[in-house]
Design an enzyme around this catalytic site. Structure first.
Site, PDB file in Angstrom:
ATOM      1  N   GLY A  70       0.623  -1.283  -0.103  1.00 28.30           N
ATOM      2  CA  GLY A  70      -0.090  -0.245  -0.369  1.00 28.30           C
ATOM      3  C   GLY A  70       1.137   1.531   0.265  1.00 28.30           C
ATOM      4  O   GLY A  70       2.236   1.192  -0.270  1.00 28.30           O
ATOM      5  N   TRP A  71       0.079   2.316  -0.038  1.00 31.82           N
ATOM      6  CA  TRP A  71       1.005   3.857  -0.503  1.00 31.82           C
ATOM      7  C   TRP A  71       1.920   3.899   0.581  1.00 31.82           C
ATOM      8  O   TRP A  71       3.075   4.244   0.164  1.00 31.82           O
ATOM      9  CB  TRP A  71       0.098   4.684  -0.466  1.00 31.82           C
ATOM     10  CG  TRP A  71       0.648   5.833   0.043  1.00 31.82           C
ATOM     11  CD1 TRP A  71       0.415   7.214   0.772  1.00 31.82           C
ATOM     12  CD2 TRP A  71       1.716   6.863  -1.493  1.00 31.82           C
ATOM     13  NE1 TRP A  71       1.037   8.166  -0.263  1.00 31.82           N
ATOM     14  CE2 TRP A  71       1.773   7.800  -0.930  1.00 31.82           C
ATOM     15  CE3 TRP A  71       1.544   6.240  -2.988  1.00 31.82           C
ATOM     16  CZ2 TRP A  71       2.397   8.762  -1.570  1.00 31.82           C
ATOM     17  CZ3 TRP A  71       2.690   6.565  -3.359  1.00 31.82           C
ATOM     18  CH2 TRP A  71       2.282   8.242  -3.450  1.00 31.82           C
TER      19      TRP A  71
ATOM     20  N   GLU B 176       4.271   0.335  -3.826  1.00 31.81           N
ATOM     21  CA  GLU B 176       3.332   1.626  -4.703  1.00 31.81           C
ATOM     22  C   GLU B 176       5.574   1.986  -4.252  1.00 31.81           C
ATOM     23  O   GLU B 176       5.339   3.363  -3.572  1.00 31.81           O
ATOM     24  CB  GLU B 176       2.285   2.432  -4.545  1.00 31.81           C
ATOM     25  CG  GLU B 176       0.698   1.278  -4.590  1.00 31.81           C
ATOM     26  CD  GLU B 176      -0.127   2.434  -3.900  1.00 31.81           C
ATOM     27  OE1 GLU B 176      -0.064   3.864  -3.784  1.00 31.81           O
ATOM     28  OE2 GLU B 176      -0.956   1.156  -3.480  1.00 31.81           O
TER      29      GLU B 176
ATOM     30  N   TYR C   2      -8.040   5.702 -10.699  1.00 26.28           N
ATOM     31  CA  TYR C   2      -8.536   6.413 -10.167  1.00 26.28           C
ATOM     32  C   TYR C   2      -7.360   7.605  -9.432  1.00 26.28           C
ATOM     33  O   TYR C   2      -6.634   7.453  -9.421  1.00 26.28           O
ATOM     34  CB  TYR C   2      -9.279   6.184  -8.762  1.00 26.28           C
ATOM     35  CG  TYR C   2      -8.945   4.893  -8.366  1.00 26.28           C
ATOM     36  CD1 TYR C   2      -8.007   5.171  -7.117  1.00 26.28           C
ATOM     37  CD2 TYR C   2      -9.970   3.605  -8.448  1.00 26.28           C
ATOM     38  CE1 TYR C   2      -7.411   3.416  -6.329  1.00 26.28           C
ATOM     39  CE2 TYR C   2      -9.206   2.730  -7.887  1.00 26.28           C
ATOM     40  CZ  TYR C   2      -8.092   2.566  -6.178  1.00 26.28           C
ATOM     41  OH  TYR C   2      -8.108   1.162  -6.082  1.00 26.28           O
ATOM     42  N   ASP C   3      -7.567   8.339  -9.055  1.00 28.95           N
ATOM     43  CA  ASP C   3      -6.643   9.594  -7.698  1.00 28.95           C
ATOM     44  C   ASP C   3      -5.658  10.366  -9.311  1.00 28.95           C
ATOM     45  O   ASP C   3      -4.321  10.452  -8.662  1.00 28.95           O
ATOM     46  CB  ASP C   3      -5.556   9.023  -6.990  1.00 28.95           C
ATOM     47  CG  ASP C   3      -6.386   9.138  -5.627  1.00 28.95           C
ATOM     48  OD1 ASP C   3      -7.242   8.661  -5.278  1.00 28.95           O
ATOM     49  OD2 ASP C   3      -5.664   7.709  -5.038  1.00 28.95           O
TER      50      ASP C   3
ATOM     51  N   ASP D 193       1.218  -5.202  -3.610  1.00 32.02           N
ATOM     52  CA  ASP D 193       0.696  -3.545  -3.837  1.00 32.02           C
ATOM     53  C   ASP D 193       2.332  -2.674  -3.385  1.00 32.02           C
ATOM     54  O   ASP D 193       1.776  -2.009  -2.376  1.00 32.02           O
ATOM     55  CB  ASP D 193      -0.751  -3.439  -2.676  1.00 32.02           C
ATOM     56  CG  ASP D 193      -0.607  -1.809  -3.033  1.00 32.02           C
ATOM     57  OD1 ASP D 193      -0.465  -0.666  -4.283  1.00 32.02           O
ATOM     58  OD2 ASP D 193      -2.259  -0.829  -2.738  1.00 32.02           O
TER      59      ASP D 193
ATOM     60  N   MET E 148      -5.068   0.932 -11.049  1.00 31.18           N
ATOM     61  CA  MET E 148      -6.157   2.276  -9.729  1.00 31.18           C
ATOM     62  C   MET E 148      -6.309   2.884 -11.048  1.00 31.18           C
ATOM     63  O   MET E 148      -5.642   3.501 -10.516  1.00 31.18           O
ATOM     64  CB  MET E 148      -5.229   2.010  -8.797  1.00 31.18           C
ATOM     65  CG  MET E 148      -4.192   0.834  -7.987  1.00 31.18           C
ATOM     66  SD  MET E 148      -3.608   1.038  -6.591  1.00 31.18           S
ATOM     67  CE  MET E 148      -1.855   0.876  -7.478  1.00 31.18           C
TER      68      MET E 148
ATOM     69  N   ASP F 292      -1.362 -10.730  -2.899  1.00 29.93           N
ATOM     70  CA  ASP F 292      -2.121  -9.505  -4.080  1.00 29.93           C
ATOM     71  C   ASP F 292      -0.726  -8.582  -3.725  1.00 29.93           C
ATOM     72  O   ASP F 292      -0.685  -7.561  -2.441  1.00 29.93           O
ATOM     73  CB  ASP F 292      -3.364  -8.551  -4.127  1.00 29.93           C
ATOM     74  CG  ASP F 292      -3.239  -6.678  -4.662  1.00 29.93           C
ATOM     75  OD1 ASP F 292      -3.504  -7.135  -6.203  1.00 29.93           O
ATOM     76  OD2 ASP F 292      -3.292  -6.207  -4.095  1.00 29.93           O
TER      77      ASP F 292
END
Length: 384
Positions: A99-100, A140, A214-215, A138, A212, A136
């Site tokens: 994640g971020w 980033e 979006y954003d 993620d 992703m 998964d």
């Protein structure tokens, strides 16, 4: 990451690629929901397992080169989620790692054969301990700083090697009589992400690429307003961005359409001090408190009567504007979600994913996804 019609169009969903290196392409569009309870405890009634094909539980963390639980109640929450398979045996429960904010360990994990082996062994332990169906990734982002993380030029090749070795490990375990494990990634919808990865090779080892989409616009980084999840590119958009453009770019980079899962947001972004020109769209604005707004909160704000909804036909996207307070809101609603589901079927993509489940406790957006994709409930009837 801060959280994505067959009956209508008369289309059959047909995969257009052949699985490679142990990957697998579903024959029907997937509906993948990211569940992000953090330090709260889930109840079985919190999640509609019948309306999902896959749950990505967010997030596991990386510590000392190993994948570890991220939050205090992960064990209880994963136990709750795995019980949902009893009522929906086709439901798969995955854990999403990174994640971020928690991608800082990936560059070190992927760096050497030894570091990758340590990480993969920890993945095996984690998936076995919690009775999960896959992983998964993620990250980033490979080769980029993200939220200030360590990164290296070698990340590009090492990202591929990490996924290749994870797929090989999953394949060995399946041959020894275990279940088939799913492997996916959350992919940044940008040219920069594609420039720092080898997606033509990477996709061979993945079941899905969760895009992703979006954003694209965020108050924290963009001094003008814009759609944060447009389906198509509005010619007036200074950035010239859209989900459609991202899908085309990923296909050109070698990812088969049937492996691309289109991301949709169950949240919106809010700007303040936006002048009443073009109802605030593509106008200068400033971040305000609570700029990240769940769909449920946006709906409640609309009930005040202070916001007017507008529809951008070029982008197939709604937006809100409060002229009195000079507030602009970009978000998705049932109309735009329906258009995106139609796009998924027309382009024969792998399905829809969304961030995140808690953004719409009413189930309005998830219900729209299931209806437009022509998915059925456990009773065998189309979702209404």
């Amino acid at each position: 990451m801060s959280t994505k019609l067959a009956a209508i169009l008369g289309l059959m969903f047909v995969p257009v690629s052949v699985p490679a290196q142990g990957s697998h392409v579903e024959s029907k569009p997937a509906v993948i929901g990211y569940v992000f309870p953090q330090n709260t405890i889930l109840k079985p009634t919190d999640i509609d397992g019948h309306s999902l094909t896959r749950i990505n539980y967010a997030f596991a963390n990386i510590q000392g080169g190993r994948m570890v639980a991220g939050f205090s109640h992960d064990a209880e929450n994963l136990a709750v989620l795995t019980t949902l398979r009893g009522a929906n045996p086709s439901l798969k429960i995955l854990v999403s790692v990174g994640g971020w904010l928690w991608s800082g360990g990936f560059s070190d994990v992927a760096l050497t054969p030894q570091s990758r082996a340590v990480f993969i062994a920890s993945v095996d332990d984690f998936l076995t301990r919690y009775d999960l169906d896959g992983l998964d990734i993620d990250w980033e982002y490979p080769g980029m700083t993200g939220a200030g993380h360590v990164f290296r030029s070698e990340d590009k090749a090492n990202f591929t090697l990490l996924l290749k070795e994870l797929r090989a490990d999953f394949g060995r375990k399946q041959k020894r009589g275990g279940r088939r494990m799913i492997l996916s990634i959350a992919a940044g919808a940008s040219d920069e992400f594609l420039a720092h990865t080898e997606m033509r090779e990477v996709q061979k080892y993945l079941d899905t690429v969760n895009l992703m989409s979006y954003d694209y616009y965020e108050p924290e980084g963009d001094k003008i307003t814009g759609h944060h999840a447009p389906l198509f590119t509005n010619p007036a958009d200074p950035k010239k961005i859209s989900a459609d453009a991202s899908v085309l770019a990923f296909e050109a980079a070698g990812v088969p359409a049937a492996k691309i899962v289109l991301g949709v947001p169950f949240y919106g972004h809010v700007w303040g001090r936006v002048a009443d020109k073009n109802h605030g769209l593509y106008q200068p604005g400033q971040p305000i408190p609570n700029a990240y707004s769940p769909y449920s909160v946006i709906v409640d704000e609309m009930k005040t009567g202070e916001f007017e909804r507008f529809w951008d036909p070029a982008a197939s996207e709604p937006y809100l504007y409060n002229a009195g307070k000079q507030i602009f809101v970009t978000y998705d609603d049932p109309e735009s979600i329906s258009a995106k589901c139609s796009f998924v079927l027309k382009q024969r993509l792998g399905g829809v994913m969304f961030w995140d489940y808690a953004g719409d406790p009413s189930g309005t957006l998830l219900g729209t996804i299931n209806k437009q994709l022509g998915r059925a409930t456990a009773a065998g009837k189309a979702v209404q």
